[in-house]
Every structure is written in structure tokens, then in C-alpha cells.
Scaffold this active site. Structure first.
Site, PDB file in Angstrom:
ATOM      1  N   ARG A 142     -10.014   5.463   2.047  1.00 28.10           N
ATOM      2  CA  ARG A 142     -10.547   5.287   0.697  1.00 28.10           C
ATOM      3  C   ARG A 142     -11.436   6.477   0.385  1.00 28.10           C
ATOM      4  NH1 ARG A 142      -7.001   2.286   0.077  1.00 28.10           N
ATOM      5  NH2 ARG A 142      -7.007   0.133  -0.720  1.00 28.10           N
ATOM      6  N   HIS A 181      -3.034   9.983  -3.499  1.00 30.29           N
ATOM      7  CA  HIS A 181      -3.118   8.652  -2.873  1.00 30.29           C
ATOM      8  C   HIS A 181      -1.721   8.089  -2.609  1.00 30.29           C
ATOM      9  CE1 HIS A 181      -5.775   4.771  -2.622  1.00 30.29           C
ATOM     10  NE2 HIS A 181      -4.862   4.814  -1.668  1.00 30.29           N
ATOM     11  N   ASP A 196     -15.340   2.648  15.599  1.00 31.80           N
ATOM     12  CA  ASP A 196     -15.111   1.444  14.807  1.00 31.80           C
ATOM     13  C   ASP A 196     -16.109   0.400  15.284  1.00 31.80           C
ATOM     14  OD1 ASP A 196     -14.212  -1.016  13.691  1.00 31.80           O
ATOM     15  OD2 ASP A 196     -12.212  -0.152  13.422  1.00 31.80           O
ATOM     16  N   GLU A 212     -11.155   8.421  -8.071  1.00 25.84           N
ATOM     17  CA  GLU A 212      -9.778   8.536  -8.553  1.00 25.84           C
ATOM     18  C   GLU A 212      -9.453   7.401  -9.524  1.00 25.84           C
ATOM     19  OE1 GLU A 212      -6.935   6.462  -5.277  1.00 25.84           O
ATOM     20  OE2 GLU A 212      -7.947   8.270  -4.523  1.00 25.84           O
ATOM     21  N   THR A 222     -10.771   4.079   7.178  1.00 24.60           N
ATOM     22  CA  THR A 222     -11.604   2.892   6.987  1.00 24.60           C
ATOM     23  C   THR A 222     -11.394   2.296   5.598  1.00 24.60           C
ATOM     24  OG1 THR A 222     -13.499   4.032   6.023  1.00 24.60           O
ATOM     25  CG2 THR A 222     -13.347   3.993   8.415  1.00 24.60           C
ATOM     26  N   ASP A 224      -5.973  12.703   0.793  1.00 28.25           N
ATOM     27  CA  ASP A 224      -5.008  11.906   0.028  1.00 28.25           C
ATOM     28  C   ASP A 224      -5.738  10.950  -0.901  1.00 28.25           C
ATOM     29  OD1 ASP A 224      -2.319  10.800  -0.544  1.00 28.25           O
ATOM     30  OD2 ASP A 224      -3.145   9.000   0.420  1.00 28.25           O
ATOM     31  N   SER A 281      -3.346  -1.234  -5.402  1.00 27.62           N
ATOM     32  CA  SER A 281      -4.779  -0.920  -5.309  1.00 27.62           C
ATOM     33  C   SER A 281      -5.398  -0.483  -6.624  1.00 27.62           C
ATOM     34  CB  SER A 281      -5.004   0.164  -4.247  1.00 27.62           C
ATOM     35  OG  SER A 281      -4.296   1.348  -4.585  1.00 27.62           O
ATOM     36  N   TYR A 288       2.883   5.699   0.861  1.00 30.80           N
ATOM     37  CA  TYR A 288       3.942   5.450  -0.120  1.00 30.80           C
ATOM     38  C   TYR A 288       5.357   5.668   0.409  1.00 30.80           C
ATOM     39  CZ  TYR A 288       1.617   4.387  -4.537  1.00 30.80           C
ATOM     40  OH  TYR A 288       0.950   3.764  -5.560  1.00 30.80           O
TER      41      TYR A 288
END
Length: 375
Positions: free
Chosen positions: A202, A249, A142, A232, A169, A227, A45, A253
Site C-alpha cells: 500500500r 498499482h 513482521d 493514488e 504490508t 507499484d 480496492s 493484476y
């Protein structure tokens, strides 16, 4: 064939080296010169893939080992005839476990609370199914789903009144329902004073300045877990100092999630270039060592919390980010990326075995979380 690959994509060599020459480079620093002679580009990303990066290159395939694709200029890729793909759902379970680890660390028992989920795609949908299987009251927002697809759909205002609000989202700026600053100051003020707000999607989906203002006004009466951050890797240190848990972020992971992403992109790469798949995830997935856990003593909530912490002590991620900022020997943006690059191996709950207690109030939620129970 030549492939340029983000150096942080795990086991890229194991999957791709038999098919092409690999050139590993830092994803955030990729330039047009780096990819000029490449046939394929594999990113995460942090790489903005657009005309500025690819114009004049030989690239015919772009794979991002992530769920989100807001870092890909899809309109340009389509115009240029460059195939592209993502890895939908690859790290969904990793993010779900991050949510559970955060709530457990904050001593917030989700079984006793209402949970609002904003965005019920791959990640939010996985969280919804997991919580629903435990009998947790869920309310979901949603606009791209129907009640037939999710019977607990409601409007955003209803979701914002839940005890726990978790955001999952993608980041969009166009269309009928753009998500950028979905939670602005007006919406954030609708949150309960005792809410737990988590963002693992995000960063810019929440207006971070508005969030900081709200937390200052409410004197930290709300608990926030971030997170992802607007802007960022140049994050707001003032906001970090206010949130209960902050991380760089890394919710998605887990080592398992990363490898699923690599495997999915490898499969798409082989399909695009008409190659036979020579490597499968089962061939390269390492065995988890010392994976038998003793069943702790205590009630169901105490047992759940102790086992989650044994597998994923989320406070270590929070501490690493705060210590990096406090140390001050490197720019925050540089340190943020370093923490992502050097993130330790984290395996998912399903890799761990624990002897069943025989108490369904303990065993059922552990099984729902993914732990392997042995009789």
C-alpha cells in the site's frame, strides 16, 4: 437477487449471472444510489465501502476481490450486520512475479543479494518461501509473527540494511503496530546507498514526500520500484520521475490472480446465501496460447532474465505510466485508473513450458519461479 459489481472484476458474469442480476459499474465512482437496491456488492480496492455508501441499502454481503481490506469500514459493516469477505492470497503469486520481473529488469540478481521483506502475510510470505527455496539470504520483519512461524524474523533496522527491501504490508492506522508511514524519513535514511527498495503493498506505508526528499539528497543512488503510491490515483509526478520503475498499482493484476479472486468471492457468496456452487475456476480459466518457450543461451542469470521478459516485460507497464503523464491530455488520476482498467492480460509463469537444459544451476531456479520444465 441483485448484485452491483465493479466492472473491472474479470469473469464476474461467468461466475454470478446464474445466481443474480448483475449491474456492472465503475468501482471508484460508486454512489449510495447505485447500491441502494442491491443485495450484494462486489468491489476491488478503489471502492471505499462505508456507511456513506451503504446506509439505507439492502446490501447484506460485501466481497472484495483483493487481499487487502483497508478500503472496507469493517467496524461499520459489523455494526450493520453486513457480511464481508476478501480473497486472501488470490494475487500473491502475481505480486511475487512482479518483484522478480522488476529485479530482473534492473539486472539485480537476487541470488547474490540479501533480501529484506517487510510484512510476511500472504504476499510477503509467498515471496519469502520462494526466495528461501532458492537459497537466498532473507531477513523478515513482521510484528504479528513469531520465530516459530518464520525463523528469519528480525527487527526493522536489520531488514533495512539488506541489499533489497521489498514491502508487502497492509495499510493500518490503529493498533499496536500501525503501518501508515512505517518508513518515514528517519527510517528511510537507514537504507543503504545501493539498496533496491520495492513497494507492492500500500502506497502510504512509505511517506512518499520523505522518499522523494531522500532520493533528491542521495542523487538517485538508491533504486526504487513503486507499484503503489500515497494518494493514488493522484500520484506524485516528481516521485515518478525519480523512481527506476513505476506502475499503476497492477503488481497483483495477473489474469490468473484476478480470476482466483473472483472465484474465492463467488465461493463465499454461495456459502453466505446458501447456494450451490455451479461454476468452478477450472471451468472458466482460459488456456494460454503459444505457451512453449525456447530455452535461451547463456549462464543461469541470463537465461532467467530472458525467460522472465518473454512472459512479463515489466518495462511496458513503466512506459505506459510515464507516457500517460507526459502526454498531458488527461488528468493523472484519470489516466492512472484508465491504465488499471485497460491493463492487458498477463499470465503467470506456471502457464509457460520450457525444455529443461539439464543444468541444475539453470533448471532449479526456473522451477522455483514456477516455469514448467519439460524433459
Amino acid at each position: 437477487m441483485k448484485i452491483v459489481v465493479d466492472e473491472n472484476i474479470p469473469l464476474a458474469g461467468a461466475f454470478f449471472e446464474s445466481a443474480a442480476e448483475l449491474i456492472s459499474l465503475p468501482g471508484r465512482a460508486l454512489t449510495a444510489a447505485d447500491v441502494k437496491d442491491a443485495d450484494a456488492l462486489l468491489v476491488r480496492s478503489v471502492t471505499r465501502v462505508d456507511e456513506a455508501l451503504l446506509q439505507g441499502s439492502k446490501v447484506k454481503f460485501v466481497g472484495t476481490c483483493t487481499i487487502g481490506m483497508d478500503h472496507l469500514d469493517q467496524a461499520y459493516l459489523q455494526r450493520a450486520g453486513i457480511a464481508y469477505t476478501n480473497a486472501p492470497g488470490c494475487n500473491a503469486n502475481s505480486v511475487v512475479e512482479y518483484v522478480y520481473a522488476a529485479l530482473s529488469h534492473l539486472n539485480v540478481d537476487w541470488h547474490q543479494r540479501s533480501v529484506g521483506i517487510i510484512g510476511c502475510g500472504n504476499v510477503g510470505g509467498a515471496l519469502y518461501r520462494s526466495l528461501s527455496s532458492q537459497g537466498v539470504e532473507c531477513r523478515c520483519y513482521d510484528p504479528f509473527l513469531t520465530r516459530e512461524q518464520n525463523p528469519d524474523l528480525t527487527d526493522l533496522e536489520e531488514v533495512l540494511q539488506c541489499d533489497i527491501v521489498s514491502m508487502h504490508t497492509p495499510l493500518t492506522t490503529t493498533g499496536q503496530h500501525p503501518s501508515r508511514h512505517m518508513l518515514d524519513y528517519t527510517q528511510l535514511r537507514k537504507l543503504r546507498d545501493d539498496v533496491v527498495l520495492l513497494n507492492c503493498g500500500r502506497g502510504a506505508v512509505i511517506d512518499n514526500r520523505a522518499l522523494l526528499k531522500l532520493m533528491q539528497e542521495r542523487d538517485n543512488h538508491i533504486q526504487v520500484v513503486l507499484d503503489v503510491w500515497e494518494g493514488e490515483p493522484e500520484i506524485s509526478v516528481d516521485l515518478l520521475n525519480r523512481v527506476q520503475l513505476g506502475s499503476p498499482h497492477i503488481a497483483g493484476y495477473s489474469f490468473d490472480g484476478k480470476l482466483k479472486g473472483t472465484a474465492m468471492i463467488y465461493q463465499a457468496f454461495c456459502r453466505h446465501f446458501g447456494l450451490t456452487e455451479k461454476v468452478h475456476l477450472a471451468d472458466v480459466l482460459p488456456v494460454t496460447l503459444n505457451n512453449r518457450l525456447a530455452m535461451p543461451e547463456g549462464d543461469a542469470w541470463q537465461v532467467i532474465g530472458q525467460l522472465i521478459e518473454k512472459v512479463y516485460a515489466i518495462e511496458a507497464d513503466d512506459r505506459a505510466l510515464r507516457e500517460m503523464v507526459a502526454d498531458g491530455t488527461e488528468p493523472v488520476a484519470t489516466g492512472f485508473d484508465r491504465l488499471r482498467k485497460q491493463y492487458p492480460v498477463r499470465r503467470e509463469f506456471s502457464n509457460y513450458r520450457v525444455a529443461a537444459s539439464g543444468n541444475p544451476e539453470i533448471d532449479a531456479p526456473l522451477a522455483a519461479l514456477g516455469f514448467n520444465l519439460e524433459s
